[in-house]
Design an enzyme around this catalytic site. Structure first.
Site, PDB file in Angstrom:
ATOM      1  N   TYR A  55      37.346 -41.949 -12.953  1.00 39.01           N
ATOM      2  CA  TYR A  55      37.624 -41.994 -14.453  1.00 39.01           C
ATOM      3  C   TYR A  55      36.862 -43.274 -15.057  1.00 39.01           C
ATOM      4  O   TYR A  55      36.986 -44.286 -14.572  1.00 39.01           O
ATOM      5  CB  TYR A  55      39.306 -41.862 -14.762  1.00 39.01           C
ATOM      6  CG  TYR A  55      39.526 -41.717 -16.062  1.00 39.01           C
ATOM      7  CD1 TYR A  55      39.388 -40.373 -16.406  1.00 39.01           C
ATOM      8  CD2 TYR A  55      40.019 -42.347 -16.907  1.00 39.01           C
ATOM      9  CE1 TYR A  55      39.897 -39.709 -17.908  1.00 39.01           C
ATOM     10  CE2 TYR A  55      40.438 -42.025 -18.193  1.00 39.01           C
ATOM     11  CZ  TYR A  55      40.478 -40.696 -18.626  1.00 39.01           C
ATOM     12  OH  TYR A  55      40.817 -40.246 -20.021  1.00 39.01           O
ATOM     13  N   ASN A 169      46.707 -23.321 -23.336  1.00 41.92           N
ATOM     14  CA  ASN A 169      48.020 -23.656 -22.875  1.00 41.92           C
ATOM     15  C   ASN A 169      48.096 -24.990 -22.365  1.00 41.92           C
ATOM     16  O   ASN A 169      49.370 -25.309 -21.608  1.00 41.92           O
ATOM     17  CB  ASN A 169      48.435 -22.758 -21.572  1.00 41.92           C
ATOM     18  CG  ASN A 169      47.597 -22.554 -20.377  1.00 41.92           C
ATOM     19  OD1 ASN A 169      46.270 -22.925 -20.714  1.00 41.92           O
ATOM     20  ND2 ASN A 169      48.033 -22.544 -19.142  1.00 41.92           N
ATOM     21  N   SER A 170      47.395 -25.826 -22.364  1.00 42.70           N
ATOM     22  CA  SER A 170      47.459 -27.283 -21.968  1.00 42.70           C
ATOM     23  C   SER A 170      48.391 -28.021 -22.847  1.00 42.70           C
ATOM     24  O   SER A 170      48.754 -27.466 -24.036  1.00 42.70           O
ATOM     25  CB  SER A 170      46.233 -27.845 -21.810  1.00 42.70           C
ATOM     26  OG  SER A 170      45.609 -28.063 -22.968  1.00 42.70           O
ATOM     27  N   GLY A 171      48.694 -29.135 -22.650  1.00 46.75           N
ATOM     28  CA  GLY A 171      49.490 -29.953 -23.533  1.00 46.75           C
ATOM     29  C   GLY A 171      48.663 -30.256 -24.961  1.00 46.75           C
ATOM     30  O   GLY A 171      49.376 -30.032 -25.949  1.00 46.75           O
ATOM     31  N   VAL A 172      47.330 -30.389 -24.703  1.00 40.50           N
ATOM     32  CA  VAL A 172      46.500 -30.696 -26.066  1.00 40.50           C
ATOM     33  C   VAL A 172      46.515 -29.667 -26.645  1.00 40.50           C
ATOM     34  O   VAL A 172      46.934 -29.221 -28.003  1.00 40.50           O
ATOM     35  CB  VAL A 172      45.111 -31.199 -25.487  1.00 40.50           C
ATOM     36  CG1 VAL A 172      44.216 -31.140 -26.939  1.00 40.50           C
ATOM     37  CG2 VAL A 172      45.364 -32.408 -24.992  1.00 40.50           C
ATOM     38  N   ARG A 194      46.699 -14.626 -15.904  1.00 44.03           N
ATOM     39  CA  ARG A 194      47.622 -15.002 -14.732  1.00 44.03           C
ATOM     40  C   ARG A 194      47.562 -13.812 -13.596  1.00 44.03           C
ATOM     41  O   ARG A 194      46.674 -12.964 -13.764  1.00 44.03           O
ATOM     42  CB  ARG A 194      49.029 -14.944 -15.136  1.00 44.03           C
ATOM     43  CG  ARG A 194      49.209 -16.029 -16.302  1.00 44.03           C
ATOM     44  CD  ARG A 194      49.081 -17.365 -16.013  1.00 44.03           C
ATOM     45  NE  ARG A 194      47.993 -18.293 -16.595  1.00 44.03           N
ATOM     46  CZ  ARG A 194      47.818 -19.353 -16.500  1.00 44.03           C
ATOM     47  NH1 ARG A 194      48.824 -20.104 -16.098  1.00 44.03           N
ATOM     48  NH2 ARG A 194      46.825 -19.995 -16.737  1.00 44.03           N
ATOM     49  N   TYR A 269      36.768 -32.379 -25.201  1.00 45.17           N
ATOM     50  CA  TYR A 269      37.793 -33.320 -24.837  1.00 45.17           C
ATOM     51  C   TYR A 269      38.236 -33.333 -23.315  1.00 45.17           C
ATOM     52  O   TYR A 269      38.876 -34.269 -22.640  1.00 45.17           O
ATOM     53  CB  TYR A 269      38.807 -33.544 -25.453  1.00 45.17           C
ATOM     54  CG  TYR A 269      39.833 -32.102 -25.415  1.00 45.17           C
ATOM     55  CD1 TYR A 269      39.567 -30.996 -26.066  1.00 45.17           C
ATOM     56  CD2 TYR A 269      41.023 -32.412 -24.661  1.00 45.17           C
ATOM     57  CE1 TYR A 269      40.437 -29.979 -25.866  1.00 45.17           C
ATOM     58  CE2 TYR A 269      41.845 -31.156 -24.330  1.00 45.17           C
ATOM     59  CZ  TYR A 269      41.503 -30.100 -25.058  1.00 45.17           C
ATOM     60  OH  TYR A 269      42.484 -29.089 -25.102  1.00 45.17           O
ATOM     61  N   MET A 272      38.012 -29.075 -17.351  1.00 47.91           N
ATOM     62  CA  MET A 272      38.722 -28.623 -16.277  1.00 47.91           C
ATOM     63  C   MET A 272      37.823 -27.915 -15.299  1.00 47.91           C
ATOM     64  O   MET A 272      38.254 -27.906 -14.112  1.00 47.91           O
ATOM     65  CB  MET A 272      39.890 -28.017 -16.733  1.00 47.91           C
ATOM     66  CG  MET A 272      40.857 -28.771 -17.589  1.00 47.91           C
ATOM     67  SD  MET A 272      41.675 -30.296 -16.852  1.00 47.91           S
ATOM     68  CE  MET A 272      42.524 -29.638 -15.435  1.00 47.91           C
TER      69      MET A 272
HETATM   70  P1  NDP Z   1      47.815 -29.944 -18.766  1.00 46.75           P
HETATM   71  O1  NDP Z   1      48.166 -30.590 -17.462  1.00 46.75           O
HETATM   72  O2  NDP Z   1      48.881 -29.804 -20.024  1.00 46.75           O
HETATM   73  O3  NDP Z   1      46.845 -28.594 -18.645  1.00 46.75           O
HETATM   74  C1  NDP Z   1      45.880 -28.504 -17.890  1.00 46.75           C
HETATM   75  C2  NDP Z   1      44.897 -27.492 -18.512  1.00 46.75           C
HETATM   76  O4  NDP Z   1      43.861 -27.191 -17.816  1.00 46.75           O
HETATM   77  C3  NDP Z   1      45.571 -25.992 -18.586  1.00 46.75           C
HETATM   78  O5  NDP Z   1      45.526 -25.279 -19.691  1.00 46.75           O
HETATM   79  C4  NDP Z   1      45.137 -25.318 -17.095  1.00 46.75           C
HETATM   80  O6  NDP Z   1      44.842 -23.836 -17.258  1.00 46.75           O
HETATM   81  C5  NDP Z   1      43.599 -25.765 -17.516  1.00 46.75           C
HETATM   82  N1  NDP Z   1      42.780 -25.763 -16.084  1.00 46.75           N
HETATM   83  C6  NDP Z   1      43.227 -26.347 -14.901  1.00 46.75           C
HETATM   84  N2  NDP Z   1      42.373 -26.032 -13.844  1.00 46.75           N
HETATM   85  C7  NDP Z   1      41.414 -25.354 -14.604  1.00 46.75           C
HETATM   86  C8  NDP Z   1      40.072 -24.956 -14.099  1.00 46.75           C
HETATM   87  N3  NDP Z   1      39.682 -25.208 -12.940  1.00 46.75           N
HETATM   88  N4  NDP Z   1      39.359 -24.287 -15.312  1.00 46.75           N
HETATM   89  C9  NDP Z   1      39.724 -24.042 -16.392  1.00 46.75           C
HETATM   90  N5  NDP Z   1      40.990 -24.519 -16.845  1.00 46.75           N
HETATM   91  C10 NDP Z   1      41.790 -25.222 -15.830  1.00 46.75           C
HETATM   92  O7  NDP Z   1      46.566 -31.182 -19.429  1.00 46.75           O
HETATM   93  P2  NDP Z   1      46.316 -31.764 -20.436  1.00 46.75           P
HETATM   94  O8  NDP Z   1      46.638 -31.190 -21.808  1.00 46.75           O
HETATM   95  O9  NDP Z   1      47.235 -33.274 -20.322  1.00 46.75           O
HETATM   96  O10 NDP Z   1      44.984 -32.259 -20.349  1.00 46.75           O
HETATM   97  C11 NDP Z   1      43.906 -31.041 -20.607  1.00 46.75           C
HETATM   98  C12 NDP Z   1      42.500 -31.554 -20.365  1.00 46.75           C
HETATM   99  O11 NDP Z   1      42.385 -32.567 -21.486  1.00 46.75           O
HETATM  100  C13 NDP Z   1      42.394 -32.430 -19.213  1.00 46.75           C
HETATM  101  O12 NDP Z   1      41.045 -32.354 -18.855  1.00 46.75           O
HETATM  102  C14 NDP Z   1      42.522 -33.838 -19.588  1.00 46.75           C
HETATM  103  O13 NDP Z   1      41.871 -35.037 -18.786  1.00 46.75           O
HETATM  104  C15 NDP Z   1      41.976 -33.660 -20.932  1.00 46.75           C
HETATM  105  N6  NDP Z   1      42.596 -34.761 -21.909  1.00 46.75           N
HETATM  106  C16 NDP Z   1      41.331 -35.360 -22.558  1.00 46.75           C
HETATM  107  C17 NDP Z   1      41.681 -36.560 -23.687  1.00 46.75           C
HETATM  108  C18 NDP Z   1      40.613 -37.396 -24.191  1.00 46.75           C
HETATM  109  O14 NDP Z   1      40.840 -38.060 -24.983  1.00 46.75           O
HETATM  110  N7  NDP Z   1      39.574 -36.793 -24.180  1.00 46.75           N
HETATM  111  C19 NDP Z   1      43.266 -36.854 -24.031  1.00 46.75           C
HETATM  112  C20 NDP Z   1      44.009 -35.699 -23.340  1.00 46.75           C
HETATM  113  C21 NDP Z   1      43.764 -34.846 -22.435  1.00 46.75           C
HETATM  114  P3  NDP Z   1      45.651 -22.796 -16.320  1.00 46.75           P
HETATM  115  O15 NDP Z   1      47.315 -22.957 -16.485  1.00 46.75           O
HETATM  116  O16 NDP Z   1      45.105 -21.654 -16.431  1.00 46.75           O
HETATM  117  O17 NDP Z   1      45.416 -23.766 -14.926  1.00 46.75           O
END
Ligand code: NDP
Length: 362
Positions: A55, A169-172, A194, A269, A272
């Site tokens: 990071y 479905n992520s937090g963002v 899923r 942003y 993943m």
């Molecule tokens: P969460 O832990 O809440 O969610 C993770 C998300 O990533 C889920 O939607 C998940 O989908 C998806 N994901 C995981 N693995 C993969 C993959 N291999 N391919 C595609 N999708 C995948 O995360 P956050 O909301 O906290 O963060 C999401 C992303 O945003 C991260 O990359 C984080 O670093 C980034 N972020 C960036 C910020 C910035 O300022 N640039 C600030 C906050 C977050 P599934 O349920 O299908 O696995």
């Protein structure tokens, strides 16, 4: 003296290999120092990348906690309660809830001693939970700024303009859905399929309940006739898609970009999928699309006041029931918790297909 434990790392690697629990003591606060107790701290994807050493922002390693080898404390976000304050502290008192002004200070610890200037006081904490306060400063702020700062929405057309996003479905993503609903921005949300159709339907329903306009799977987007689907959602293109939020990268991001109206922006942003984004040149030449990135840590350091007011806004929505909690996988951290257990829960953060974000509660 207060006894404390912190989850620290002194070299980069996988969390389960490098994180360890360090016991130390904290003296009574003097001058502008504040002693704190952890309420809730989430495990965000970036926290893991930071421990892996991949990071861009790296907290400095130090021996401040009486550790022999220089180390950093994991975690970047969390809610803490004030236990005691030094004589020079002006705006905080025992029982107040605070969050950290900047990232990189280390939040995975039972107690901390920080300077008042490093903390944001949560005014009017009544009606809020530690989880809401402990997860407000990264994900919701990111969603909020990306929706507001990269697109000049035509507010006269509320309800007739769209945002499209992956990782919905992520937090963002969940924050963006709810803010979109509040602000009259329609949202087209893409999630990964899923294991079973029932689980996929349940996830779609969850996001629709938050206020998503449409939810489709990545598989439907990449293999179905996505163009026609989008045409239909947007009333034959009469309602433009003016912003894309990209959490994933790869083919998924390319597909989002193709739906955008001329002169729109895609804000990346997250990465993943770890796949680069390929773009048809025509999107740049004929549609004049713009591709931006957003990093909340850097943005927040540059705009501390705006960050505070953004947090206030989100907490106000939360109090009034318009901003719902993210699903979480709670990890109870008590005095007896083993370092290896705690590290194991951090390790799961990047696993994918999770039912909720891991959070430590103390
Ligand atoms: P969460 O832990 O809440 O969610 C993770 C998300 O990533 C889920 O939607 C998940 O989908 C998806 N994901 C995981 N693995 C993969 C993959 N291999 N391919 C595609 N999708 C995948 O995360 P956050 O909301 O906290 O963060 C999401 C992303 O945003 C991260 O990359 C984080 O670093 C980034 N972020 C960036 C910020 C910035 O300022 N640039 C600030 C906050 C977050 P599934 O349920 O299908 O696995």
């Amino acid at each position: 003296y207060t006894q404390a434990k912190a989850l620290i790392y002194s070299k980069y690697g996988e969390p389960k290999d490098v994180l360890r629990l360090h016991k130390h003591s904290i003296s009574a606060p003097h001058a502008t120092q504040v002693n704190l107790r952890l309420l809730t701290a989430p495990m965000n994807p970036a926290d893991v990348n930071q421990i892996q050493g991949v990071y861009p922002s790296k907290p400095p390693f130090s021996t401040d906690l009486g550790n022999a080898e220089p180390a950093a404390v994991g975690g970047n976000e969390g809610a803490f309660e004030v236990l005691s304050t030094g004589a020079g502290v002006k705006n905080l008192s025992k029982g107040d809830w605070v969050i950290m002004k900047r990232t990189g200070l280390g939040t995975w610890r039972t107690h901390a001693q920080l300077d008042e200037s490093q903390l944001i006081k949560i005014e009017n904490k009544e009606g809020l939970t530690p989880l809401q306060v402990g997860t407000v400063s990264v994900n919701p702020v990111t969603a909020y700024r990306m929706l507001r700062d990269f697109c000049e929405w035509d507010w006269m057309r509320a309800g007739e303009e769209w945002m499209i996003q992956n990782g919905a479905n992520s937090g963002v993503g969940r924050a963006a859905i709810q803010l979109g609903r509040e602000w009259g921005i329609k949202t087209l949300n893409v999630v990964r399929q899923r294991k079973t159709p029932e689980e996929t339907e349940a996830l779609k329903k969850e996001l629709l309940d938050l206020g998503a306009t449409v939810v489709i799977t990545e598989e439907e987007m990449l293999t179905g006739n996505f163009r026609d689907m989008v045409h239909e959602f947007t009333r034959q293109g009469r309602e433009p898609i003016r912003l894309a939020l990209n959490c994933v990268g790869g083919k998924n991001a390319t597909a989002l970009a193709k739906t955008l109206a001329p002169d729109s922006h895609m804000v990346t942003y997250g990465a993943m999928s770890k796949q680069p984004i390929a773009l048809p040149s025509g999107l740049l030449i004929f549609k004049n699309l713009a591709f931006d990135g957003f990093w909340v840590s850097k943005w927040g350091d540059k705009n501390p006041e705006l960050k505070e007011s953004t947090i206030k806004d989100v907490l106000q929505l939360t109090r009034s029931g318009k901003f719902r909690d993210i699903p979480v996988d709670e990890v109870k951290w008590d005095w007896e918790s083993e370092g290896s257990e705690l590290a194991e829960s951090v390790q799961g953060t990047l696993g994918g297909y999770r039912s909720g974000k891991g959070v430590f509660t103390f």
